[in-house]
Design a protein around this motif. Structure first.
Motif, PDB file in Angstrom:
ATOM      1  N   GLU A 166       0.810  -0.975   0.215  1.00  0.00           N
ATOM      2  CA  GLU A 166       0.079   0.064   0.147  1.00  0.00           C
ATOM      3  C   GLU A 166       0.861   1.576  -0.020  1.00  0.00           C
ATOM      4  N   GLY A 167       0.712   2.429  -0.793  1.00  0.00           N
ATOM      5  CA  GLY A 167       1.322   3.579  -0.444  1.00  0.00           C
ATOM      6  C   GLY A 167       2.779   3.026  -1.269  1.00  0.00           C
ATOM      7  N   ASN A 168       3.893   3.790  -0.059  1.00  0.00           N
ATOM      8  CA  ASN A 168       4.982   3.326  -0.090  1.00  0.00           C
ATOM      9  C   ASN A 168       5.453   2.075   0.151  1.00  0.00           C
ATOM     10  N   ASP A 169       5.082   1.826   0.967  1.00  0.00           N
ATOM     11  CA  ASP A 169       5.553   0.444   2.098  1.00  0.00           C
ATOM     12  C   ASP A 169       5.468  -0.703   1.015  1.00  0.00           C
ATOM     13  N   VAL A 170       6.343  -1.098   1.323  1.00  0.00           N
ATOM     14  CA  VAL A 170       8.038  -2.456   0.325  1.00  0.00           C
ATOM     15  C   VAL A 170       7.603  -3.513   1.326  1.00  0.00           C
ATOM     16  N   VAL A 171       7.304  -4.722   1.047  1.00  0.00           N
ATOM     17  CA  VAL A 171       7.057  -6.057   2.365  1.00  0.00           C
ATOM     18  C   VAL A 171       7.980  -7.040   1.537  1.00  0.00           C
ATOM     19  N   CYS A 172       9.264  -6.874   2.177  1.00  0.00           N
ATOM     20  CA  CYS A 172      11.158  -7.973   2.326  1.00  0.00           C
ATOM     21  C   CYS A 172      10.671  -9.229   2.280  1.00  0.00           C
ATOM     22  N   SER A 173      10.991 -10.038   1.874  1.00  0.00           N
ATOM     23  CA  SER A 173      10.301 -11.449   2.795  1.00  0.00           C
ATOM     24  C   SER A 173      11.944 -12.400   1.703  1.00  0.00           C
ATOM     25  N   THR A 174      11.746 -12.775   2.377  1.00  0.00           N
ATOM     26  CA  THR A 174      12.874 -14.594   2.389  1.00  0.00           C
ATOM     27  C   THR A 174      12.387 -15.407   3.026  1.00  0.00           C
ATOM     28  N   THR A 175      13.288 -16.669   3.178  1.00  0.00           N
ATOM     29  CA  THR A 175      13.576 -18.373   3.034  1.00  0.00           C
ATOM     30  C   THR A 175      13.880 -19.179   3.457  1.00  0.00           C
ATOM     31  N   VAL A 176      13.928 -18.936   5.167  1.00  0.00           N
ATOM     32  CA  VAL A 176      15.396 -19.132   5.377  1.00  0.00           C
ATOM     33  C   VAL A 176      14.953 -21.399   4.998  1.00  0.00           C
ATOM     34  N   ASP A 177      16.150 -21.832   4.419  1.00  0.00           N
ATOM     35  CA  ASP A 177      15.335 -23.159   4.488  1.00  0.00           C
ATOM     36  C   ASP A 177      16.112 -23.879   5.764  1.00  0.00           C
ATOM     37  N   SER A 178      17.083 -23.560   6.293  1.00  0.00           N
ATOM     38  CA  SER A 178      17.346 -24.049   8.195  1.00  0.00           C
ATOM     39  C   SER A 178      18.246 -23.120   8.666  1.00  0.00           C
ATOM     40  N   TRP A 179      18.448 -23.115   9.720  1.00  0.00           N
ATOM     41  CA  TRP A 179      19.559 -22.230  10.322  1.00  0.00           C
ATOM     42  C   TRP A 179      20.467 -24.227  11.055  1.00  0.00           C
ATOM     43  N   SER A 180      21.911 -23.478  10.891  1.00  0.00           N
ATOM     44  CA  SER A 180      22.709 -24.784  10.982  1.00  0.00           C
ATOM     45  C   SER A 180      22.686 -25.077  12.527  1.00  0.00           C
ATOM     46  N   MET A 181      22.217 -24.342  13.924  1.00  0.00           N
ATOM     47  CA  MET A 181      21.920 -25.066  14.419  1.00  0.00           C
ATOM     48  C   MET A 181      20.320 -25.119  15.453  1.00  0.00           C
ATOM     49  N   ALA A 182      19.879 -26.038  15.464  1.00  0.00           N
ATOM     50  CA  ALA A 182      18.783 -25.918  16.294  1.00  0.00           C
ATOM     51  C   ALA A 182      18.707 -27.368  17.532  1.00  0.00           C
ATOM     52  N   PRO A 183      17.546 -26.972  18.870  1.00  0.00           N
ATOM     53  CA  PRO A 183      17.486 -25.579  18.679  1.00  0.00           C
ATOM     54  C   PRO A 183      18.218 -24.628  19.819  1.00  0.00           C
ATOM     55  N   SER A 184      18.123 -23.398  19.303  1.00  0.00           N
ATOM     56  CA  SER A 184      18.816 -22.329  18.812  1.00  0.00           C
ATOM     57  C   SER A 184      17.828 -21.228  18.728  1.00  0.00           C
ATOM     58  N   HIS A 185      17.892 -19.798  18.815  1.00  0.00           N
ATOM     59  CA  HIS A 185      17.900 -18.421  19.349  1.00  0.00           C
ATOM     60  C   HIS A 185      18.203 -17.456  18.151  1.00  0.00           C
ATOM     61  N   VAL A 186      17.619 -17.399  16.886  1.00  0.00           N
ATOM     62  CA  VAL A 186      17.782 -16.120  16.264  1.00  0.00           C
ATOM     63  C   VAL A 186      17.899 -14.961  16.091  1.00  0.00           C
ATOM     64  N   GLU A 187      18.968 -14.408  16.449  1.00  0.00           N
ATOM     65  CA  GLU A 187      18.806 -12.965  16.615  1.00  0.00           C
ATOM     66  C   GLU A 187      19.706 -12.488  16.251  1.00  0.00           C
ATOM     67  N   VAL A 188      19.153 -11.454  14.166  1.00  0.00           N
ATOM     68  CA  VAL A 188      19.427 -10.971  13.276  1.00  0.00           C
ATOM     69  C   VAL A 188      19.045  -9.279  13.052  1.00  0.00           C
ATOM     70  N   GLY A 189      20.020  -8.631  13.204  1.00  0.00           N
ATOM     71  CA  GLY A 189      20.260  -7.162  12.885  1.00  0.00           C
ATOM     72  C   GLY A 189      20.438  -6.812  11.649  1.00  0.00           C
ATOM     73  N   VAL A 190      20.530  -5.226  11.701  1.00  0.00           N
ATOM     74  CA  VAL A 190      21.237  -4.387   9.627  1.00  0.00           C
ATOM     75  C   VAL A 190      22.257  -3.729  10.307  1.00  0.00           C
ATOM     76  N   TYR A 191      23.448  -4.447   9.767  1.00  0.00           N
ATOM     77  CA  TYR A 191      24.414  -3.821  10.346  1.00  0.00           C
ATOM     78  C   TYR A 191      24.833  -2.320   9.575  1.00  0.00           C
ATOM     79  N   GLY A 192      24.433  -1.685   9.909  1.00  0.00           N
ATOM     80  CA  GLY A 192      25.556  -0.007   9.304  1.00  0.00           C
ATOM     81  C   GLY A 192      24.329   0.279   9.632  1.00  0.00           C
ATOM     82  N   ILE A 193      25.031   2.417   8.626  1.00  0.00           N
ATOM     83  CA  ILE A 193      23.515   3.135   8.680  1.00  0.00           C
ATOM     84  C   ILE A 193      23.640   3.037   7.008  1.00  0.00           C
ATOM     85  N   LEU A 194      22.667   3.157   6.700  1.00  0.00           N
ATOM     86  CA  LEU A 194      22.099   3.748   5.198  1.00  0.00           C
ATOM     87  C   LEU A 194      21.885   4.919   5.211  1.00  0.00           C
ATOM     88  N   GLU A 195      22.497   5.782   4.062  1.00  0.00           N
ATOM     89  CA  GLU A 195      22.525   6.768   3.215  1.00  0.00           C
ATOM     90  C   GLU A 195      21.618   6.999   1.743  1.00  0.00           C
TER      91      GLU A 195
END
Length: 160
Positions: free
Chosen positions: A110-139
């Protein structure tokens, strides 16, 4: 880059995000539900945080470590970008993603909203915790600085 970001995953977006018209924008505005955001022009010392909504998996949820849909909506996208770099945060214990790097797809919402998506097949360790950020500043081209909220994703995975 600190040692905690030694496991950085690049994220290449397959489609640009709609741009803004000038370098002066209204102050960030949010109705509490991630709607109606407009952005000021942040600086490197004081970047403006993007407004996101519909983040999945939702924070603090648990999902099976198989075919995980990671998705978010960037509200009122203020400029074009083509790459992001994921930072695996200190609380992350899930190892690396498959595929690696993850390639997000984008679609206009809707409007200028943008949906970003991906599918992770799996993480290499489970059970576990996923904690991900986006690195840095975008200009943007006008020198306005932006950051993503951190963490972007925070959920647990169990063995499938």
């Amino acid at each position: 880059m600190s040692t905690r970001s030694a496991l950085v995953t690049s994220l290449v977006l397959s489609l640009g995000i709609l741009g803004c018209g000038g370098n002066s924008r209204p102050t960030t505005a949010d109705d509490g539900h991630g709607h109606g955001a407009s952005y000021a022009c942040g600086t490197e010392k004081d970047p403006v945080t993007f407004v996101l909504k519909d983040i999945a998996p939702a924070a603090s949820t648990t999902v099976a470590n198989q075919s995980i849909l990671e998705q978010f909506t960037l509200v009122d996208s203020p400029f074009l970008f083509s790459t992001l770099t994921f930072d695996l945060l200190p609380a992350h214990t899930a190892g690396t993603s498959s595929p690696n790097p993850l390639g997000f797809t984008l679609r206009q919402a809707e409007g200028n909203d943008v949906v970003c998506s991906t599918t992770v097949d799996s993480w290499s360790m489970a059970p576990s915790h996923v904690e991900v950020g986006v690195y840095g500043i975008l200009e943007n081209d006008n020198g306005c600085a932006f950051v993503f909220p951190s963490p972007l994703f925070s959920y647990d995975v169990t063995s499938p």
